[in-house]
Design a protein around this motif. Sequence first.
Motif, PDB file in Angstrom:
ATOM      1  N   PHE A  68       0.619  -1.041  -0.016  1.00 49.67           N
ATOM      2  CA  PHE A  68       0.008  -0.137  -0.002  1.00 49.67           C
ATOM      3  C   PHE A  68       0.780   1.209   0.145  1.00 49.67           C
ATOM      4  O   PHE A  68       1.965   1.314   0.447  1.00 49.67           O
ATOM      5  CB  PHE A  68      -0.919  -0.063   1.022  1.00 49.67           C
ATOM      6  N   VAL A  69       0.287   2.439  -0.578  1.00 47.85           N
ATOM      7  CA  VAL A  69       0.890   3.745  -0.675  1.00 47.85           C
ATOM      8  C   VAL A  69       0.648   4.453   0.599  1.00 47.85           C
ATOM      9  O   VAL A  69      -0.584   4.295   0.883  1.00 47.85           O
ATOM     10  CB  VAL A  69       0.614   4.336  -2.046  1.00 47.85           C
ATOM     11  N   GLN A  70       1.557   4.944   1.329  1.00 51.45           N
ATOM     12  CA  GLN A  70       1.322   5.640   2.264  1.00 51.45           C
ATOM     13  C   GLN A  70       0.748   7.096   2.045  1.00 51.45           C
ATOM     14  O   GLN A  70       1.089   7.511   1.081  1.00 51.45           O
ATOM     15  CB  GLN A  70       2.748   5.631   3.315  1.00 51.45           C
ATOM     16  N   LEU A  71       0.345   7.545   3.167  1.00 51.78           N
ATOM     17  CA  LEU A  71      -0.496   9.034   2.925  1.00 51.78           C
ATOM     18  C   LEU A  71       0.519  10.157   2.517  1.00 51.78           C
ATOM     19  O   LEU A  71       0.334  10.909   1.715  1.00 51.78           O
ATOM     20  CB  LEU A  71      -1.246   9.147   4.161  1.00 51.78           C
ATOM     21  N   ASP A  72       1.707   9.967   3.081  1.00 56.93           N
ATOM     22  CA  ASP A  72       2.593  11.142   2.845  1.00 56.93           C
ATOM     23  C   ASP A  72       3.677  10.716   1.674  1.00 56.93           C
ATOM     24  O   ASP A  72       4.785  11.575   1.474  1.00 56.93           O
ATOM     25  CB  ASP A  72       3.485  11.519   3.880  1.00 56.93           C
ATOM     26  N   GLU A  73       3.273   9.763   0.762  1.00 55.86           N
ATOM     27  CA  GLU A  73       4.207   9.033  -0.383  1.00 55.86           C
ATOM     28  C   GLU A  73       3.908   9.660  -1.914  1.00 55.86           C
ATOM     29  O   GLU A  73       2.674   9.260  -2.144  1.00 55.86           O
ATOM     30  CB  GLU A  73       4.504   7.708  -0.419  1.00 55.86           C
ATOM     31  N   ASP A  74       4.711   9.939  -2.506  1.00 57.62           N
ATOM     32  CA  ASP A  74       4.582   9.999  -3.956  1.00 57.62           C
ATOM     33  C   ASP A  74       4.601   8.526  -4.370  1.00 57.62           C
ATOM     34  O   ASP A  74       5.258   7.915  -3.933  1.00 57.62           O
ATOM     35  CB  ASP A  74       5.456  10.908  -4.366  1.00 57.62           C
ATOM     36  N   LEU A  75       4.083   8.261  -5.651  1.00 53.41           N
ATOM     37  CA  LEU A  75       4.041   7.011  -6.048  1.00 53.41           C
ATOM     38  C   LEU A  75       5.472   6.411  -6.354  1.00 53.41           C
ATOM     39  O   LEU A  75       6.036   5.356  -5.992  1.00 53.41           O
ATOM     40  CB  LEU A  75       3.285   6.970  -7.291  1.00 53.41           C
ATOM     41  N   PRO A  76       6.685   7.349  -7.201  1.00 50.15           N
ATOM     42  CA  PRO A  76       7.926   6.733  -7.533  1.00 50.15           C
ATOM     43  C   PRO A  76       8.597   6.513  -6.029  1.00 50.15           C
ATOM     44  O   PRO A  76       9.275   5.409  -5.980  1.00 50.15           O
ATOM     45  CB  PRO A  76       8.480   7.922  -7.947  1.00 50.15           C
ATOM     46  N   ALA A 103       7.413   3.095  -4.892  1.00 49.08           N
ATOM     47  CA  ALA A 103       7.686   2.234  -5.516  1.00 49.08           C
ATOM     48  C   ALA A 103       9.444   1.813  -5.238  1.00 49.08           C
ATOM     49  O   ALA A 103       9.425   0.427  -4.949  1.00 49.08           O
ATOM     50  CB  ALA A 103       7.934   2.358  -7.241  1.00 49.08           C
ATOM     51  N   SER A 104      10.081   2.615  -4.898  1.00 46.25           N
ATOM     52  CA  SER A 104      11.471   2.584  -4.297  1.00 46.25           C
ATOM     53  C   SER A 104      11.661   2.032  -3.135  1.00 46.25           C
ATOM     54  O   SER A 104      12.461   0.992  -2.839  1.00 46.25           O
ATOM     55  CB  SER A 104      12.189   3.811  -4.476  1.00 46.25           C
ATOM     56  N   ARG A 105      10.733   2.237  -2.357  1.00 43.81           N
ATOM     57  CA  ARG A 105      10.446   1.800  -1.029  1.00 43.81           C
ATOM     58  C   ARG A 105      10.118   0.399  -1.002  1.00 43.81           C
ATOM     59  O   ARG A 105      10.940  -0.634  -0.338  1.00 43.81           O
ATOM     60  CB  ARG A 105       9.592   2.630  -0.152  1.00 43.81           C
ATOM     61  N   LEU A 106       9.186   0.064  -1.791  1.00 47.86           N
ATOM     62  CA  LEU A 106       8.800  -1.538  -1.915  1.00 47.86           C
ATOM     63  C   LEU A 106       9.643  -2.399  -2.459  1.00 47.86           C
ATOM     64  O   LEU A 106      10.007  -3.423  -2.340  1.00 47.86           O
ATOM     65  CB  LEU A 106       7.104  -1.301  -2.490  1.00 47.86           C
ATOM     66  N   MET A 107      10.664  -1.680  -3.405  1.00 45.82           N
ATOM     67  CA  MET A 107      11.544  -2.257  -4.091  1.00 45.82           C
ATOM     68  C   MET A 107      12.646  -2.774  -2.950  1.00 45.82           C
ATOM     69  O   MET A 107      13.156  -4.239  -3.024  1.00 45.82           O
ATOM     70  CB  MET A 107      12.311  -1.363  -5.108  1.00 45.82           C
ATOM     71  N   ALA A 108      12.647  -2.221  -2.102  1.00 44.84           N
ATOM     72  CA  ALA A 108      13.776  -2.487  -1.037  1.00 44.84           C
ATOM     73  C   ALA A 108      12.905  -3.264   0.093  1.00 44.84           C
ATOM     74  O   ALA A 108      13.536  -4.433   0.599  1.00 44.84           O
ATOM     75  CB  ALA A 108      14.222  -1.198  -0.008  1.00 44.84           C
ATOM     76  N   GLU A 109      11.673  -3.206   0.574  1.00 45.62           N
ATOM     77  CA  GLU A 109      10.956  -3.586   1.717  1.00 45.62           C
ATOM     78  C   GLU A 109      10.460  -5.207   1.144  1.00 45.62           C
ATOM     79  O   GLU A 109      10.593  -6.036   1.867  1.00 45.62           O
ATOM     80  CB  GLU A 109      10.137  -2.909   2.152  1.00 45.62           C
ATOM     81  N   ARG A 110       9.668  -4.908   0.192  1.00 42.60           N
ATOM     82  CA  ARG A 110       9.042  -6.258  -0.370  1.00 42.60           C
ATOM     83  C   ARG A 110       9.674  -6.922  -1.276  1.00 42.60           C
ATOM     84  O   ARG A 110       9.547  -8.406  -1.271  1.00 42.60           O
ATOM     85  CB  ARG A 110       7.457  -5.725  -0.767  1.00 42.60           C
ATOM     86  N   ALA A 111      10.457  -6.407  -2.022  1.00 43.16           N
ATOM     87  CA  ALA A 111      11.443  -7.207  -3.333  1.00 43.16           C
ATOM     88  C   ALA A 111      12.459  -7.597  -2.755  1.00 43.16           C
ATOM     89  O   ALA A 111      13.355  -8.328  -3.097  1.00 43.16           O
ATOM     90  CB  ALA A 111      11.326  -6.296  -4.381  1.00 43.16           C
ATOM     91  N   GLY A 112      13.178  -6.966  -1.591  1.00 41.70           N
ATOM     92  CA  GLY A 112      14.487  -7.237  -1.104  1.00 41.70           C
ATOM     93  C   GLY A 112      15.705  -6.986  -1.759  1.00 41.70           C
ATOM     94  O   GLY A 112      16.754  -7.275  -2.041  1.00 41.70           O
TER      95      GLY A 112
END
Length: 237
Positions: free
Chosen positions: A58-66, A69-78
């Motif tokens: 999920f996208v957090q309230l204070d996040e832009d989409l890019p 995407a970068s955060r989830l690349m690290a957190e969920r994709a490892g």
Amino acid sequence: MWPYQVAEADNVQRMSVPRVAVTVDLVVLTVREQRLSALTWRRDRPPYAGCWSLPGGFVQLDEDLPVAASRLMAERAGLADVRIHLEQLATYGYPDRDPRQRVVSVAYLGLAPDLPASSRAQVLWTAVDELVKDPAAFDHRRILLDGVERARAKLEYTSLAAAFCPPEFTVAELRRVYEIVWGTPLDPRNFHRKVTGADHFLVPTGRTTTRDGGRPAQLYHRGDAEHLRPPMLRQRA
């Protein structure tokens, strides 16, 4: 305030605002063991427990989409601190795509050469031709196929194929990328003529290598061209 304006304001207040969640899903592609592979997340809870899905969240309230995407690349994709080509792919928002609630997903396509294994135990590299045969969570099979088709199409008109290669590569290594992504063999001589003739696509390094076997092969690096002129058109059935 005029009476009709008061009535209009009251109507707006009484209207129920639909709650829609926004997620980012990642189609991360690379070439591993001579096969086009995607990073997948094996779900261990409902809905779709046991099915594969794309890494995302999920996208957090204070996040832009890019940023999301970068955060989830690290957190969920490892895949933290990994250089990767990342671009927005498409938005998926039909009402029944998630059985839990109304969710709109913004998919991103990531491409890079021989990406490492994920640090997350649930996240695995799987060949695309195997994934399409297995049940997927949500609409992730459709998103994956859209990402693969985007990658195939962009190889025709852009220099994106070099994103699958190491910093220095041979024409044979580049040809193998095209063959794997497009799923078809290419004539070596014709391919060599086209890619070396495309404006600012390949830049000779002045060095050679024998890692392909046989005679020393010229090493190249990616030029500054974003679009191929002339394009590399694939054969269609």
